[in-house]
Write a protein that holds these residues in place. Structure first.
Motif, mmCIF file in Angstrom:
data_model
loop_
_atom_site.group_PDB
_atom_site.id
_atom_site.type_symbol
_atom_site.label_atom_id
_atom_site.label_comp_id
_atom_site.label_asym_id
_atom_site.label_seq_id
_atom_site.Cartn_x
_atom_site.Cartn_y
_atom_site.Cartn_z
ATOM 1 N N GLY A 101 0.845 -1.201 0.000
ATOM 2 C CA GLY A 101 0.000 0.000 0.000
ATOM 3 C C GLY A 101 0.871 1.238 0.000
ATOM 4 O O GLY A 101 1.896 1.279 0.694
ATOM 5 N N THR A 102 0.505 2.244 -0.794
ATOM 6 C CA THR A 102 1.293 3.475 -0.884
ATOM 7 C C THR A 102 0.403 4.684 -0.608
ATOM 8 O O THR A 102 -0.799 4.666 -0.874
ATOM 9 N N TYR A 103 1.041 5.740 -0.097
ATOM 10 C CA TYR A 103 0.358 7.025 0.100
ATOM 11 C C TYR A 103 1.257 8.122 -0.449
ATOM 12 O O TYR A 103 2.417 8.255 -0.035
ATOM 13 N N ASP A 104 0.714 8.902 -1.384
ATOM 14 C CA ASP A 104 1.424 10.047 -1.969
ATOM 15 C C ASP A 104 0.867 11.306 -1.315
ATOM 16 O O ASP A 104 -0.269 11.721 -1.596
ATOM 17 N N ALA A 105 1.659 11.890 -0.410
ATOM 18 C CA ALA A 105 1.183 13.049 0.344
ATOM 19 C C ALA A 105 0.991 14.271 -0.539
ATOM 20 O O ALA A 105 0.151 15.136 -0.237
ATOM 21 N N GLU A 106 1.733 14.389 -1.619
ATOM 22 C CA GLU A 106 1.586 15.542 -2.500
ATOM 23 C C GLU A 106 0.323 15.435 -3.343
ATOM 24 O O GLU A 106 -0.435 16.397 -3.483
ATOM 25 N N LYS A 107 0.100 14.251 -3.904
ATOM 26 C CA LYS A 107 -1.067 14.052 -4.770
ATOM 27 C C LYS A 107 -2.316 13.665 -3.983
ATOM 28 O O LYS A 107 -3.413 13.628 -4.539
ATOM 29 N N LYS A 108 -2.134 13.361 -2.693
ATOM 30 C CA LYS A 108 -3.233 12.904 -1.843
ATOM 31 C C LYS A 108 -3.936 11.691 -2.454
ATOM 32 O O LYS A 108 -5.155 11.661 -2.581
ATOM 33 N N THR A 109 -3.149 10.672 -2.792
ATOM 34 C CA THR A 109 -3.700 9.438 -3.358
ATOM 35 C C THR A 109 -3.127 8.232 -2.628
ATOM 36 O O THR A 109 -1.971 8.249 -2.167
ATOM 37 N N ILE A 110 -3.955 7.218 -2.530
ATOM 38 C CA ILE A 110 -3.495 5.937 -2.016
ATOM 39 C C ILE A 110 -3.605 4.926 -3.150
ATOM 40 O O ILE A 110 -4.436 5.075 -4.057
ATOM 41 N N ALA A 111 -2.777 3.879 -3.091
ATOM 42 C CA ALA A 111 -2.794 2.842 -4.133
ATOM 43 C C ALA A 111 -2.523 1.485 -3.491
ATOM 44 O O ALA A 111 -1.832 1.392 -2.473
ATOM 45 N N LEU A 112 -3.089 0.449 -4.097
ATOM 46 C CA LEU A 112 -2.877 -0.925 -3.652
ATOM 47 C C LEU A 112 -2.247 -1.715 -4.781
ATOM 48 O O LEU A 112 -2.720 -1.677 -5.920
ATOM 49 N N TRP A 113 -1.170 -2.433 -4.452
ATOM 50 C CA TRP A 113 -0.471 -3.287 -5.401
ATOM 51 C C TRP A 113 -0.550 -4.726 -4.901
ATOM 52 O O TRP A 113 -0.366 -4.990 -3.710
ATOM 53 N N VAL A 114 -0.841 -5.651 -5.802
ATOM 54 C CA VAL A 114 -0.804 -7.083 -5.488
ATOM 55 C C VAL A 114 0.292 -7.688 -6.347
ATOM 56 O O VAL A 114 0.221 -7.642 -7.580
ATOM 57 N N ASP A 115 1.298 -8.244 -5.688
ATOM 58 C CA ASP A 115 2.543 -8.633 -6.340
ATOM 59 C C ASP A 115 3.139 -7.369 -6.967
ATOM 60 O O ASP A 115 3.425 -6.436 -6.250
ATOM 61 N N ASP A 116 3.314 -7.287 -8.258
ATOM 62 C CA ASP A 116 3.852 -6.049 -8.834
ATOM 63 C C ASP A 116 2.857 -5.408 -9.799
ATOM 64 O O ASP A 116 3.246 -4.685 -10.714
ATOM 65 N N LYS A 117 1.573 -5.638 -9.545
ATOM 66 C CA LYS A 117 0.522 -5.035 -10.392
ATOM 67 C C LYS A 117 -0.335 -4.110 -9.546
ATOM 68 O O LYS A 117 -0.814 -4.496 -8.470
ATOM 69 N N GLN A 118 -0.545 -2.908 -10.047
ATOM 70 C CA GLN A 118 -1.376 -1.948 -9.319
ATOM 71 C C GLN A 118 -2.853 -2.317 -9.478
ATOM 72 O O GLN A 118 -3.370 -2.419 -10.588
ATOM 73 N N ALA A 119 -3.533 -2.527 -8.351
ATOM 74 C CA ALA A 119 -4.945 -2.901 -8.377
ATOM 75 C C ALA A 119 -5.850 -1.687 -8.533
ATOM 76 O O ALA A 119 -6.990 -1.823 -8.993
ATOM 77 N N GLY A 120 -5.352 -0.540 -8.155
ATOM 78 C CA GLY A 120 -6.158 0.684 -8.261
ATOM 79 C C GLY A 120 -5.653 1.740 -7.304
ATOM 80 O O GLY A 120 -4.735 1.497 -6.498
ATOM 81 N N PHE A 160 8.641 2.083 4.057
ATOM 82 C CA PHE A 160 9.505 3.076 3.403
ATOM 83 C C PHE A 160 8.940 4.474 3.656
ATOM 84 O O PHE A 160 7.721 4.640 3.787
ATOM 85 N N ASP A 161 9.812 5.466 3.686
ATOM 86 C CA ASP A 161 9.361 6.847 3.858
ATOM 87 C C ASP A 161 9.239 7.554 2.510
ATOM 88 O O ASP A 161 9.498 8.750 2.395
ATOM 89 N N GLN A 162 8.825 6.821 1.498
ATOM 90 C CA GLN A 162 8.633 7.359 0.168
ATOM 91 C C GLN A 162 7.603 6.516 -0.587
ATOM 92 O O GLN A 162 7.255 5.417 -0.152
ATOM 93 N N VAL A 163 7.121 7.062 -1.710
ATOM 94 C CA VAL A 163 6.182 6.317 -2.547
ATOM 95 C C VAL A 163 6.985 5.488 -3.543
ATOM 96 O O VAL A 163 7.811 6.035 -4.278
ATOM 97 N N LEU A 164 6.738 4.193 -3.577
ATOM 98 C CA LEU A 164 7.429 3.331 -4.533
ATOM 99 C C LEU A 164 6.605 3.232 -5.818
ATOM 100 O O LEU A 164 5.370 3.199 -5.781
ATOM 101 N N GLY A 165 7.323 3.154 -6.959
ATOM 102 C CA GLY A 165 6.668 3.022 -8.255
ATOM 103 C C GLY A 165 6.752 1.599 -8.782
ATOM 104 O O GLY A 165 7.176 0.677 -8.081
ATOM 105 N N GLN A 166 6.373 1.441 -10.062
ATOM 106 C CA GLN A 166 6.291 0.124 -10.673
ATOM 107 C C GLN A 166 7.619 -0.637 -10.602
ATOM 108 O O GLN A 166 7.669 -1.791 -10.169
ATOM 109 N N GLU A 167 8.686 -0.006 -11.034
ATOM 110 C CA GLU A 167 9.979 -0.696 -11.070
ATOM 111 C C GLU A 167 10.445 -1.104 -9.680
ATOM 112 O O GLU A 167 10.968 -2.203 -9.479
ATOM 113 N N GLN A 168 10.231 -0.243 -8.708
ATOM 114 C CA GLN A 168 10.681 -0.535 -7.344
ATOM 115 C C GLN A 168 9.848 -1.657 -6.702
ATOM 116 O O GLN A 168 10.381 -2.500 -5.988
#
Length: 393
Positions: free
Chosen positions: A306-325, A364-372
């Protein structure tokens, strides 16, 4: 013939004068077996003194065991010239074929040597084949090993790549001397196991196991992340339950959680969920979530992130390495309390007990992207994506 051991014996006295030798009476004529005693007729030439007398009615000269055998003429050599000499019993002494014996011994040695080499080669092939099978198949059930080693773990020369040699404590999943306190591999925050939680020791890793009961949990010494800033929370999870709410990781011990990550039945469907609380009252109306219900959620390993982007104010859920939404949020309520494993705080009480094992827990104290996140799935996070805290990796 002897076996090389001296036999016990008693010395015999010299024969008396005029006797026929040791043990024979004096009136017997010496000179060897077959000679007549006094008053006995001398044997005729060619006669066998040991041959029994012919049976009554049998012609004279007939022998009791078959036809008469031809005797060599007097003075003739009993064996052909150049043949083997007779042994002590009158039979020709057979000479062993030393070369043939040596050849057979060498052949047996070669056979044993080839057999040993063949067995060794087969063992190497089996070990290599088993390793290849393990790498190709990965882990697909509780107790199975992860595919690769983690770069979050201490390097081969020591912790954090130092030149100091590694010690057994460097690989320990728990704090030395504290078997119920998970060791932070990236920071300094331990996580204490509740009475119903336990560690599962495997060949190359350790997992924490929960029973889905109220006492089966683990609690950190402090908050794992600052929810007012960007962060990422991730764990490998194996869910056994098919009903209810089951949270693998959450934070907060007040009236409500700040975030929770795990399994839940949503609208009658089994789903993975990442949920955050935006209001300090912990109401359902102020909670925001991302749900994925089109993947397998039970009895299979999954990397939940699970990720939280404080600048964009968005949360995201990843299952394995695919973003679910992802979902838009107003922010996350910074509720009091530490990081939790295996449970979450709902309306001032503990609930959502996890049922199954967890490992590879990182924040982590950062938002991870697809590659990470793909690197996390392969358990090979790059050095630039170092976690602030990690356990059981």
């Amino acid at each position: 013939m002897t076996d090389g051991t001296d036999r016990p014996h008693s010395p015999q006295p010299d024969p008396a004068s005029g006797s026929g030798g040791y043990g024979y009476p004096a009136d017997r004529i010496s000179g060897g077996y077959g000679y007549p005693q006094p008053g006995q007729a001398a044997p005729q030439p060619g006669a066998n003194p040991y041959q029994p007398e012919p049976a009554p009615g049998q012609p004279a000269g007939a022998q009791g065991f078959g036809p008469p055998q031809a005797q060599p003429p007097l003075g003739a050599e009993p064996f052909p010239p150049g043949g083997p000499a007779p042994d002590a019993f009158g039979a020709a002494a057979a000479q062993p074929d030393w070369q043939a014996m040596a050849d057979r011994t060498e052949a047996q040695r070669r056979k044993r040597r080839m057999l040993t080499i063949g067995i060794g080669a087969l063992a190497v092939v089996l070990v290599a084949g088993g390793a290849a099978f393990f790498v190709l198949n990965g882990s697909d059930g509780p107790g199975k090993e992860p595919v690769t080693a983690s770069s979050d773990s201490p390097g081969p020369s020591g912790p954090s790549g130092s030149a100091d040699p590694k010690t057994p404590e460097d690989d320990s999943p728990t704090v030395p001397g504290e078997p119920n306190l998970l060791r932070d591999r990236s920071g300094k925050m331990g996580i204490a196991l509740g009475p119903g939680a336990s560690l599962g020791e495997l060949a190359k890793r350790t997992e924490v196991r929960f029973k889905g009961t109220a006492d089966s949990y683990a609690q950190g010494a402090e908050a794992g992340v600052d929810v007012t800033k960007s962060f990422t929370v991730s764990t490998r999870a194996y869910n056994v339950s098919e009903t209810g709410s089951r949270m693998a990781v959450s934070q907060g011990d007040g009236v409500s959680y700040s975030f929770e990550l795990g399994f839940e039945v949503v609208n009658g469907k089994k789903a993975w969920v990442f949920r955050v609380q935006t209001g300090d009252k912990g109401q359902a109306a102020t909670a925001q979530q991302v749900v994925v219900d089109n993947v397998n959620t039970t009895r299979t390993w999954a990397l939940l992130t699970g990720t939280y982007d404080a600048e964009k104010k968005t949360i995201a859920l990843w299952v394995d390495d695919k973003q679910a939404g992802q979902a838009q949020v107003s922010g996350i309520w910074a509720g009091p309390g530490p990081l939790q494993l295996g449970r979450a705080r709902h309306h001032g009480i503990w609930s959502a007990a996890w049922d199954g094992p967890l490992d590879h827990i990182r924040v982590f104290d950062q938002v991870l992207g697809q590659e990470q996140i793909t690197a996390l799935k392969n358990n090979k996070p790059d050095k630039k994506t170092r976690s602030t805290h990690s356990w059981l990796i």
